[in-house]
Design a protein around this motif. Structure first.
Motif, PDB file in Angstrom:
ATOM      1  N   TYR A 123       0.630  -1.303  -0.024  1.00  0.00           N
ATOM      2  CA  TYR A 123       0.093   0.105   0.056  1.00  0.00           C
ATOM      3  C   TYR A 123       0.882   1.296  -0.001  1.00  0.00           C
ATOM      4  CZ  TYR A 123      -3.727   3.311   1.781  1.00  0.00           C
ATOM      5  OH  TYR A 123      -4.310   4.489   2.038  1.00  0.00           O
ATOM      6  N   LYS A 127       1.315   4.288  -2.928  1.00  0.00           N
ATOM      7  CA  LYS A 127       1.297   5.758  -2.665  1.00  0.00           C
ATOM      8  C   LYS A 127       2.414   6.463  -3.205  1.00  0.00           C
ATOM      9  CE  LYS A 127      -0.729   7.098   1.056  1.00  0.00           C
ATOM     10  NZ  LYS A 127      -0.746   7.656   2.421  1.00  0.00           N
ATOM     11  N   ASP A 130       1.346   6.840  -7.135  1.00  0.00           N
ATOM     12  CA  ASP A 130       0.552   7.618  -7.269  1.00  0.00           C
ATOM     13  C   ASP A 130       1.373   9.293  -7.099  1.00  0.00           C
ATOM     14  OD1 ASP A 130      -1.658   6.273  -7.749  1.00  0.00           O
ATOM     15  OD2 ASP A 130      -2.321   6.274  -5.834  1.00  0.00           O
ATOM     16  N   GLY A 285      -6.640   6.974   0.048  1.00  0.00           N
ATOM     17  CA  GLY A 285      -5.433   7.290  -0.127  1.00  0.00           C
ATOM     18  C   GLY A 285      -4.519   6.710  -1.534  1.00  0.00           C
ATOM     19  N   LEU A 286      -5.567   5.947  -2.504  1.00  0.00           N
ATOM     20  CA  LEU A 286      -5.013   5.594  -3.801  1.00  0.00           C
ATOM     21  C   LEU A 286      -5.893   6.167  -4.945  1.00  0.00           C
ATOM     22  CD1 LEU A 286      -4.283   1.898  -3.104  1.00  0.00           C
ATOM     23  CD2 LEU A 286      -2.610   3.696  -2.921  1.00  0.00           C
TER      24      LEU A 286
END
Length: 505
Positions: A123, A127, A130, A285-286
Motif C-alpha cells: 500500500y 502511494k 501515485d 489514499g490511492l
C-alpha cells in the motif's frame, strides 16, 4: 534437523479421537468494543453502493464457536475484527495474551503481524507510485544499490511490480549463511518471496530519505490512525504485548525488531489492521486506477487464485476477494486477513500460537465464497489426526511431564499409526530444545529413531540435541549416521566434520 517452514508458491507449514468440545473457560469471554470503527474517508475516496451484509449478526455465530476451536487447536489467545460495509462492526479478544493470563484485547494487545506486513508495505509503495516517486516497472537497482546480489546481473531486472506480485525469482527468506539467489529469470512466474520485499524496503528508504519504519509511519500508520502499530519494537507496547506459543503450547521469545523488515516486522493490533483493511476496501489514499491495479491479477498461481500487487486474489464471476496470511511460527505468531472487495466485508485475526492457521478454514468460511487459496497454504487443520495427537501429547506434557507425554504417544501409535508421523516427535523434540529441556528432547528424538530408524532426519535432530546437551562425541556420531542415510545432508556432514576436527584436538 528442524523442519523449516518456507512459503513458496504461497505455501507452507504442515503441522485419535474427535476434537474436544469444552465449555469455554472464563478467560475466553470476548472483550468487545461497543462502537464500530470507521476511519474518516478523505475527499476523493472511492464510494460504493451498499452490498448485502456478510455479518448480519456481527459474527455472533463465529464468536460463539471460537473458544472451543481455540481449545481444540491449543491456541492460547486470539484477536478478531469483522468488517461489514465501510466499518468495523465487531472487534474483540479471546483467551490469554501471555502465560500470566492477561486477557487479549483487539484494541490494545500487540501481535507480530508476520507476513501481513507485506500488504501494508505494498500500500505504501502504491502511494509512492501515485506521487510519481516510484515507477512499478523501473528496476529497483536504479533507486538504491544492493550489494547482496554480489554482481548477479539478474538483480538489475527486478522491479517493484515483480516484488509485489512475487515474480522476482528470489527465495522466500535467507537463513544462516545463505546467499541471495534467483530460482528463475525475474518476471517469469510466481514464487513467494520475502527477500523481494526486503529489496523493495531498501528502495522505499532511498526514495523517502528516511528509515523504513519512519516511512511506513508517515505513509500508512499515521494517516490511517493505526496508533498501536510500528515496524519496529516500541517500549509502549510492553504492557500489552502478546507472547507467542509453539505447537506444543510452550511460550516463545518475541523478536522485538530494532530494524524494520518489510516482509515481516509489523507489530500491530486487530483493531489497527482492521482500519487498514477498511482503507484498502474503500481505496482510501490511492488513485482509482491504482486501487483497481492493486486487485488486478498479475500472475496466475493456481485455478481460481492469482496474485495482484501485494495480495493473493480469489476471483470468480461475481466477486473479488483479497487474502493474505502471516506465519512467524518461530516466535509463535500466526495471522490471516480476507477482504471481499465487492461485498465490502472482511476479517482479520491474530493468534499468539504457531497453531493459529489450523482453524483458518473455519474462520474464512464466515465470508461467502469458495476461497480456493486456503487449500494452497497447506496448513494442517486442527481436526487432522496428527494435530489431534499433538494436542493430546502436549496436554500430557504440560500436566504430567515427558514420561506421560511419551506414554500418550505410544497409546496413539497403537490406536492409529497414521496419526504419529515422523514430524510429530521431531517437532516435540525441538519444542523441548527451545525450552532448554535438552535431556527430555533427547528422549523424544530417541523414540523417533526407534519408530523411524531409516530416516536421516531423526539422526540429524538427535545430533542437535546431543550438541545442545554438551555431548560432542555422541552428536558427531549421530550426524555421521545421518549422512550415511542421506549423503546429500550438508547440514549433518558439516557438523560431523567440524566436531570430528575439534575432538581430534
Amino acid at each position: 534437523m528442524a523442519a523449516l517452514v518456507v512459503l513458496t508458491n504461497i505455501a507452507s507449514a504442515q503441522l485419535l479421537d474427535s476434537p474436544r468440545s469444552l465449555q469455554p473457560p472464563p478467560s475466553f469471554q470476548p472483550a468487545r468494543s461497543p462502537e464500530p470503527l470507521r476511519p474518516s474517508l478523505p475527499a476523493g475516496s472511492l464510494q460504493f453502493p451498499l452490498a448485502p451484509s456478510c455479518f448480519p449478526d456481527s459474527g455472533r455465530s463465529l464468536r460463539l464457536r471460537l473458544p472451543a476451536l481455540m481449545d481444540s487447536a491449543m491456541i492460547p489467545g486470539l484477536a478478531l475484527a469483522l468488517i461489514d460495509g465501510d466499518k468495523v462492526v465487531w472487534r474483540g479478544g479471546f483467551g490469554a495474551s501471555d502465560p500470566k493470563g492477561g486477557k487479549v484485547s483487539a484494541e490494545r494487545t500487540v501481535f507480530e503481524a508476520a507476513s501481513l506486513s507485506k500488504p501494508v508495505v505494498a500500500y505504501a509503495a502504491l502511494k509512492l507510485v501515485d506521487a510519481g516517486q516510484l515507477d512499478l516497472d523501473r528496476p529497483l537497482i536504479t533507486y538504491t544499490p544492493y550489494p547482496d546480489f554480489h554482481g548477479d546481473t539478474l538483480g538489475n531486472r527486478v522491479t517493484a511490480r515483480m516484488v509485489l506480485s512475487h515474480t522476482s525469482g528470489l527465495q522466500n527468506e535467507r537463513t544462516g549463511s545463505d546467499s541471495l539467489r534467483f530460482s528463475f529469470v525475474p518476471g517469469a512466474r510466481f514464487q513467494y518471496s520475502g527477500e523481494g520485499f526486503v529489496f523493495l524496503g531498501r528502495a522505499i528508504e532511498a526514495i523517502t530519505g528516511h528509515s523504513l519504519a519512519e516511512s511506513m509511519k508517515s505513509l500508512v500508520l499515521e494517516p490511517l490512525a493505526m496508533n498501536r502499530s510500528s515496524f519496529v519494537w516500541d517500549t509502549r507496547f510492553e504492557d500489552d504485548a502478546a507472547t507467542g506459543h509453539g505447537r506444543f503450547g510452550e511460550p516463545r521469545k518475541r523478536t522485538l525488531p530494532r530494524v524494520a523488515r518489510a516482509p515481516s516486522s509489523l507489530q500491530t493490533t486487530a483493531a489497527d489492521y482492521a482500519r487498514f483493511l477498511v482503507a484498502v476496501a474503500q481505496g482510501v489514499g490511492l488513485k482509482p486506477e491504482t486501487w483497481r491495479l492493486m486487485q488486478t491479477p498479475a500472475v496466475e498461481v493456481a485455478p481460481g487464485v492469482s496474485w495482484g500487487l501485494g495480495w493473493a486474489i480469489e476471483k470468480d464471476s461475481t466477486a473479488t476477494d483479497l487474502a493474505h496470511h502471516g506465519d512467524n511460527s518461530d516466535s509463535g505468531f500466526t495471522a490471516f486477513s480476507l477482504l471481499a472487495v465487492d461485498r465490502q466485508c472482511g476479517l482479520v485475526y491474530f493468534a499468539n500460537s504457531a497453531n493459529g492457521l489450523s482453524i483458518v478454514s473455519e474462520i474464512a468460511a464466515t465470508i461467502p465464497g469458495a476461497h480456493p487459496g486456503l487449500s494452497l497454504l497447506g496448513y494442517e487443520p486442527y481436526t487432522a489426526p496428527p494435530a489431534l495427537a499433538r494436542a493430546r501429547i502436549a496436554r500430557k506434557l504440560l500436566s504430567a511431564g515427558i514420561d506421560a507425554a511419551l506414554a500418550e504417544y505410544h497409546r496413539i501409535q497403537d490406536e492409529n499409526p497414521a496419526a504419529t508421523p515422523e514430524k510429530l516427535l521431531n517437532d516435540l523434540g525441538y519444542s523441548l530444545l527451545n525450552q532448554a529441556r535438552n535431556k527430555d528432547a533427547i528422549r523424544a528424538f530417541r523414540e523417533n529413531i526407534a519408530a523411524y530408524p531409516t530416516s536421516a532426519n531423526v539422526y540429524d535432530s538427535m545430533g542437535d540435541a546431543y550438541l545442545a546437551d554438551g555431548h560432542p562425541t555422541a552428536a558427531r556420531d549421530a550426524y555421521r549416521r545421518a549422512t550415511e542415510l542421506d549423503s546429500s545432508n550438508g547440514h549433518a556432514r558439516h557438523l560431523a566434520d567440524s566436531l570430528n576436527a575439534r575432538l581430534r584436538h
